[in-house]
Scaffold this active site. Structure first.
Site, short mmCIF file in Angstrom:
data_model
loop_
_atom_site.label_atom_id
_atom_site.label_comp_id
_atom_site.label_asym_id
_atom_site.label_seq_id
_atom_site.Cartn_x
_atom_site.Cartn_y
_atom_site.Cartn_z
N HIS A 125 -7.64 -0.14 -41.42
CA HIS A 125 -6.98 1.01 -42.03
C HIS A 125 -6.60 2.06 -41.01
O HIS A 125 -7.15 3.15 -41.00
CB HIS A 125 -7.88 1.61 -43.12
CG HIS A 125 -8.40 0.58 -44.09
ND1 HIS A 125 -9.56 0.75 -44.80
CD2 HIS A 125 -7.91 -0.62 -44.46
CE1 HIS A 125 -9.76 -0.32 -45.58
NE2 HIS A 125 -8.78 -1.16 -45.37
C1 FAD Z 1 -8.35 -8.09 -43.27
C2 FAD Z 1 -7.71 -6.92 -43.97
C3 FAD Z 1 -8.26 -6.45 -45.16
C4 FAD Z 1 -7.69 -5.36 -45.81
N1 FAD Z 1 -8.23 -4.97 -47.01
C5 FAD Z 1 -7.71 -3.91 -47.65
C6 FAD Z 1 -8.24 -3.50 -48.91
O1 FAD Z 1 -9.15 -4.13 -49.45
N2 FAD Z 1 -7.73 -2.39 -49.51
C7 FAD Z 1 -6.71 -1.69 -48.95
O2 FAD Z 1 -6.33 -0.67 -49.54
N3 FAD Z 1 -6.15 -2.08 -47.78
C8 FAD Z 1 -6.61 -3.18 -47.12
N4 FAD Z 1 -6.04 -3.61 -45.95
C9 FAD Z 1 -4.88 -2.87 -45.43
C10 FAD Z 1 -3.54 -3.34 -46.02
O3 FAD Z 1 -3.31 -4.67 -45.70
C11 FAD Z 1 -2.43 -2.48 -45.47
O4 FAD Z 1 -2.72 -1.11 -45.73
C12 FAD Z 1 -1.06 -2.76 -46.08
O5 FAD Z 1 -0.71 -4.11 -45.97
C13 FAD Z 1 -0.03 -1.88 -45.40
O6 FAD Z 1 1.26 -2.11 -45.89
P1 FAD Z 1 2.50 -1.93 -44.90
O7 FAD Z 1 3.71 -2.33 -45.65
O8 FAD Z 1 2.42 -0.60 -44.28
O9 FAD Z 1 2.22 -2.99 -43.73
P2 FAD Z 1 2.08 -4.57 -43.88
O10 FAD Z 1 1.86 -4.98 -45.28
O11 FAD Z 1 1.10 -5.02 -42.89
O12 FAD Z 1 3.52 -5.10 -43.46
C14 FAD Z 1 4.11 -4.81 -42.22
C15 FAD Z 1 5.05 -5.96 -41.86
O13 FAD Z 1 5.96 -5.53 -40.85
C16 FAD Z 1 6.13 -6.59 -39.92
N5 FAD Z 1 6.58 -5.99 -38.65
C17 FAD Z 1 5.90 -5.13 -37.86
N6 FAD Z 1 6.65 -4.79 -36.79
C18 FAD Z 1 7.84 -5.44 -36.93
C19 FAD Z 1 9.02 -5.49 -36.13
N7 FAD Z 1 9.13 -4.79 -35.00
N8 FAD Z 1 10.05 -6.27 -36.55
C20 FAD Z 1 9.96 -6.99 -37.71
N9 FAD Z 1 8.85 -6.97 -38.49
C21 FAD Z 1 7.81 -6.20 -38.11
C22 FAD Z 1 4.76 -7.22 -39.86
O14 FAD Z 1 4.82 -8.54 -39.34
C23 FAD Z 1 4.31 -7.16 -41.31
O15 FAD Z 1 4.69 -8.32 -42.03
C24 FAD Z 1 -6.57 -4.70 -45.26
C25 FAD Z 1 -6.03 -5.17 -44.06
C26 FAD Z 1 -6.57 -6.27 -43.42
C27 FAD Z 1 -5.97 -6.74 -42.15
#
Ligand code: FAD
Ligand code: SF4
Lengths: 592, 244
Positions: A519
């Site tokens: 996080h």
């Molecule tokens: C093991 C684990 C357990 C977790 N458990 C929880 C939980 O229980 N509860 C909770 O609230 N949160 C949890 N989280 C956190 C949660 O996964 C994230 O907060 C959430 O996915 C964030 O959403 P996002 O869209 O910001 O990023 P993400 O969902 O991670 O998506 C970002 C995407 O952007 C892509 N990307 C990045 N840079 C580039 C680039 N330059 N060009 C093209 N693509 C790119 C990445 O490959 C990824 O697919 C957990 C995370 C992990 C790793």
């Protein structure tokens, strides 16, 4: 020279949680949307095969679904005076790669933040006085209130089929739920999950001590569900291969199980996978994004022009791309100027292991789920009087043990030999009768002047660009908070009947080898003043109004909860502002 | 603003980005791609000769893992569980060559909090440490390698590595101990498809039902032992796993 592609209405960087939500919302508005994702396409029937998914070595230990450090890494140091060194193998947090992003392999613990979390500085100053806060603490109000966000929390929870017991519906406190939570407009879409023996025993012990235990809100579904997009999900089977894995049952809320089946059919949606965005392009004024540049797997560079650019690449990569693209003023912790990289935070987790008499207790630790568990919220946020304690912040705590996977979860009492007959016997004696949740205490991490993100002067990524550099440490406030909460937690584990409790409060320095949730927060935060925030309250860049930045990047500091329900709510909130206001008159939604 | 050079781009190998088929950039339109088994099954360790160890290295590692996890009447030791085969196959693959890790120079020593900064791959660390271990044993025990020593002497040597009282020539004794114990335990507890945990012996020892995926009918039967035997992804039921 990059190949220039025909222009699109919207270019989305990253197809994880936030990218999927925005793609759905804006294709519904009729816009032509392209999402560019650096990892592969991943889906339940093709990739999360029930025969091969329960493989601890491959998915948990060898990180199959995650970013590889060889692809993209960062550098790390504790303090300004040190040299940061590259993170060569993951440890403190895990970084996403591939369609679904972190939503693929998260636990799905689905918490809302407290109303006071959104007005943190105002609230704490009013209650304890400004002098109560450490001088270098840079916490801020968010510029948005819980009440404004509530309808969008509700939206994300109903998308996911969140399973839980409401504690506060429209101001009415309900039995069995979290009495401290902000008012919700209606109950959770599904009832709470079943609980295992250890989880239930924790709730009994907490109740006997006078606390108010409740089931953890969960995106592992307690029953079949059809969400508002018409996508169907199945009930969780408590397989115990949840976080770090994809769900083979369509039971864990993720972009794959809630949005993509509908989104992928829309004619105005296109995804480009295994394509990494290297920069957001600006016009000559530097005030308008013209699109993005990305690289495919053959090394070919492409330029994708777009009217609207949505940065959805996860916290760290959002900040990295802003810095590499020259958007906003980089933060300087010495001069205390600039905003990009400012107010970077993480989480302060800790644990207490309970060893029980194996003749009397069998917890079957392997039957579990990513977001199962019973919790209390008495020690979160400002739910308790900090006056006599000398720190601010807090967290939820609970028996939230997710698994009995034997490489990861075979704890033995201190003093056990590391090998030989003694080790073997201890493993045998304790496996079924031990309670261990690594993040049983899920504490806040507030922001400080010298905890931030910038670009590293030495180490480069595979494109030759500087790695992002993080400077982060655990401050006395967070360590005191962790010591106090972990004590309270250990007391409950003892009351469960453990013969031995090993308390593990968080200790400094912040270490790259100790996993502490994934996080990461802040770095391009939302707020009301462009001098101390990168985004306005709609997550729109102050500097480049046709750029919106999603995710925990916007959090001014981290609360004692998991972030993603708040991330999802903020994404729907921003989508609403784009649809209802921005598209009619593209430009700044807030005048600085 | 940072520019990306063409040469740097070509250096970015496509295989870094994902394993299995379909590692090419793709355009997805009008529906979800359907490529059965895109994730790909794991590669079985298989039986037969060492993939990476020399015969001498293999003998030393078999002896080491059998002291770290000694045989007992009702459970096999590390050797018969296949831990050495597991380590051998791992060192021959991406783990051994640190293919997924950030291995760009410069390499500098840092604080403990900054994590491992070694330029050496796991495979290189095993090669150096095993050679030094056998050299030490031959010098101290009349020409005998580690694998030929009596168990008590082997245990003393492992204790020496553990508490750093025994230094290996050109390799960190304690560092090697930590690496070896981690890999041995991974092999012991991982699915048998990877060569260790033969016949799910480790899972049976502790009561872990393995790759089962549905506990809906047992989750709220509190404090009742789970009655079914373990299953594995690579071979299924007891007795199905091929022996080396
Ligand atoms: C093991 C684990 C357990 C977790 N458990 C929880 C939980 O229980 N509860 C909770 O609230 N949160 C949890 N989280 C956190 C949660 O996964 C994230 O907060 C959430 O996915 C964030 O959403 P996002 O869209 O910001 O990023 P993400 O969902 O991670 O998506 C970002 C995407 O952007 C892509 N990307 C990045 N840079 C580039 C680039 N330059 N060009 C093209 N693509 C790119 C990445 O490959 C990824 O697919 C957990 C995370 C992990 C790793
Ligand atoms: S625990 Fe439940 S939600 Fe999680 S992967 Fe297993 S079946 Fe899916």
């Amino acid at each position: 020279m990059p190949n220039r592609l025909p222009s699109r209405d919207v270019a989305i960087i990253g197809l994880g949680w936030t990218g999927s939500i925005l793609a759905e919302q804006l294709t519904a508005e009729g816009l032509d949307v392209v999402a560019i994702e650096r990892g592969p396409w991943r889906d339940t029937p093709t990739d999360f095969n029930v025969n091969t998914m329960p493989d601890e070595l491959r998915y948990r230990i060898q990180h199959e679904l995650f970013l590889r450090p060889a692809q993209q890494s960062l550098t790390f140091r504790n303090t300004l005076g040190q040299e940061a060194l590259p993170v060569r193998t993951w440890g403190a947090f895990m970084l996403p790669n591939g369609v679904g992003g972190g939503g693929t392999h998260w636990n799905a613990e689905m918490w809302r933040f407290l109303p006071s979390d959104f007005v943190l500085r105002t609230h704490l100053t009013q209650r304890y006085g400004a002098a109560f806060l450490p001088a270098d603490m840079t916490i801020q109000d968010w510029g948005i209130t819980y009440d404004e966000l509530e309808p969008f929390y509700d939206r994300f929870e109903y998308l996911c089929g969140t399973s839980g017991t409401a504690g506060n519906v429209a101001g009415r406190i309900l039995p069995g739920g979290n009495p401290f939570e902000g008012a919700r407009s209606r109950p959770y879409p599904l009832p709470a999950m079943k609980q295992g023996y250890g989880h239930a025993l924790f709730a009994d012990a907490a109740r006997n001590l006078g606390y108010h235990p409740f089931p953890q809100p969960s995106g592992n579904l307690s029953a079949p569900y059809t969400n508002p997009l018409g996508v169907q999900m199945g009930p969780c089977s408590y397989c115990g291969f949840c976080e770090w894995f994809g769900c083979a049952n369509y039971s864990k809320a993720s972009p794959q199980t809630t949005i993509l089946p509908t989104l992928a059919l829309r004619k105005n949606f296109e995804a480009r996978t295994l394509c990494e965005v290297t920069r957001i392009n600006l016009d000559r004024t530097g005030r308008r994004a013209t699109g993005v540049t990305y690289v495919d797997t053959s090394g070919q560079e492409w330029e994708q022009p777009a009217d609207l650019v949505l940065l959805c690449g996860f916290q760290l990569f959002n900040v990295q791309l802003l810095l590499l693209s020259g958007i906003g003023t980089p933060y300087d912790p010495v001069a205390n100027t600039g905003v990009i990289g400012r107010n970077f935070t993480h989480q302060t987790t800790s644990a207490a292991i309970g060893f029980f008499d194996k003749a009397k207790y069998n917890f079957n630790p392997f039957m579990s789920a990513g977001a199962i568990g019973m919790c209390i919220d008495e020690f979160n946020g400002d739910n308790f009087d900090h006056g006599p304690l000398g720190f601010v912040g807090g967290g939820y705590m609970g028996q939230v043990q997710t698994n009995g996977r034997p490489i990861e979860t075979t704890p033995v009492p201190p003093g056990t030999p590391l090998w030989g007959h003694g080790w073997k016997q201890a493993i045998r004696d304790n496996y079924l009768s031990t309670i261990f949740s690594g993040a049983g205490v899920h504490g806040s991490f507030y922001s400080y002047r010298d905890i931030y993100i910038d670009l590293d002067p030495t180490w480069k990524d595979r494109f030759g660009r500087p790695l992002p550099r993080i400077t982060i440490d655990l401050k006395p406030n967070e360590l005191r908070m962790s010591a106090y909460l972990t004590d309270k937690y250990a007391e409950i584990i003892r009351a469960m009947g453990a013969r031995q409790v090993v308390s593990q409060p968080r200790k400094g320095p912040y270490s790259m080898s100790a996993y502490q949730t994934s996080h990461l927060c802040g770095g391009a935060i939302m707020g009301t003043d462009p001098r101390t925030s990168a985004l306005n309250k709609y997550l729109q860049s102050w500097d480049v109004p046709n750029l919106f930045v999603m995710g925990a990047t916007a959090f001014p500091q981290n609360a004692g909860y998991n972030p993603t329900t708040t991330i999802g709510a903020l994404t729907y909130w921003a989508a609403h502002a784009i649809r209802s206001t921005y598209l009619k008159d593209p430009g700044p939604l807030v005048r600085a | 603003m940072q520019q990306v050079t063409r040469r740097a781009l070509l250096a970015g190998a496509a295989t870094l980005l994902a394993s299995g088929p379909g590692v090419r950039a793709a355009i997805i339109r009008g529906g979800r791609p359907w490529q059965p088994y895109a994730g790909g099954p794991p590669e079985p360790a298989g039986s037969g000769p060492w993939h990476w160890f020399t015969p001498e290295e293999g003998a030393a590692v078999e002896a080491l893992v059998d002291r770290l996890i000694p045989p007992e009447p009702d459970t096999p030791g590390g050797r018969d569980a296949g831990c050495a085969v597991f380590i051998d196959r791992q060192l021959a693959g991406p783990y051994g060559s640190a293919a997924a890790l950030y291995m760009r120079p410069p390499f500098r020593d840092g604080t403990k909090a900054q994590g491992n900064q070694s330029p050496l791959t796991p495979a290189a660390r095993y090669r150096a440490a095993l050679a030094a271990l056998d050299a030490h044993c031959r010098a101290a025990f009349a020409g005998q390698p580690f694998a030929r020593l009596p168990e008590a002497a082997q245990d003393r040597i492992i204790h020496g590595l553990e508490d750093s009282s025994l230094q290996l020539d050109g390799a960190s004794g304690r560092g090697f101990f930590e690496l070896l114990i981690k890999d041995t335990q991974h092999g012991f507890f991982a699915d048998p498809v990877y060569g260790g945990n033969r016949d799910m012996c480790a899972w049976k020892m502790i009561g872990f039902p393995g790759a089962r995926y549905d506990y809906r009918d047992w989750i709220d039967r509190h404090n009742q032992p789970f009655p079914l035997p373990p299953v594995a992804i690579g071979g299924g039921r007891p007795g199905w796993t091929p022996h080396a």
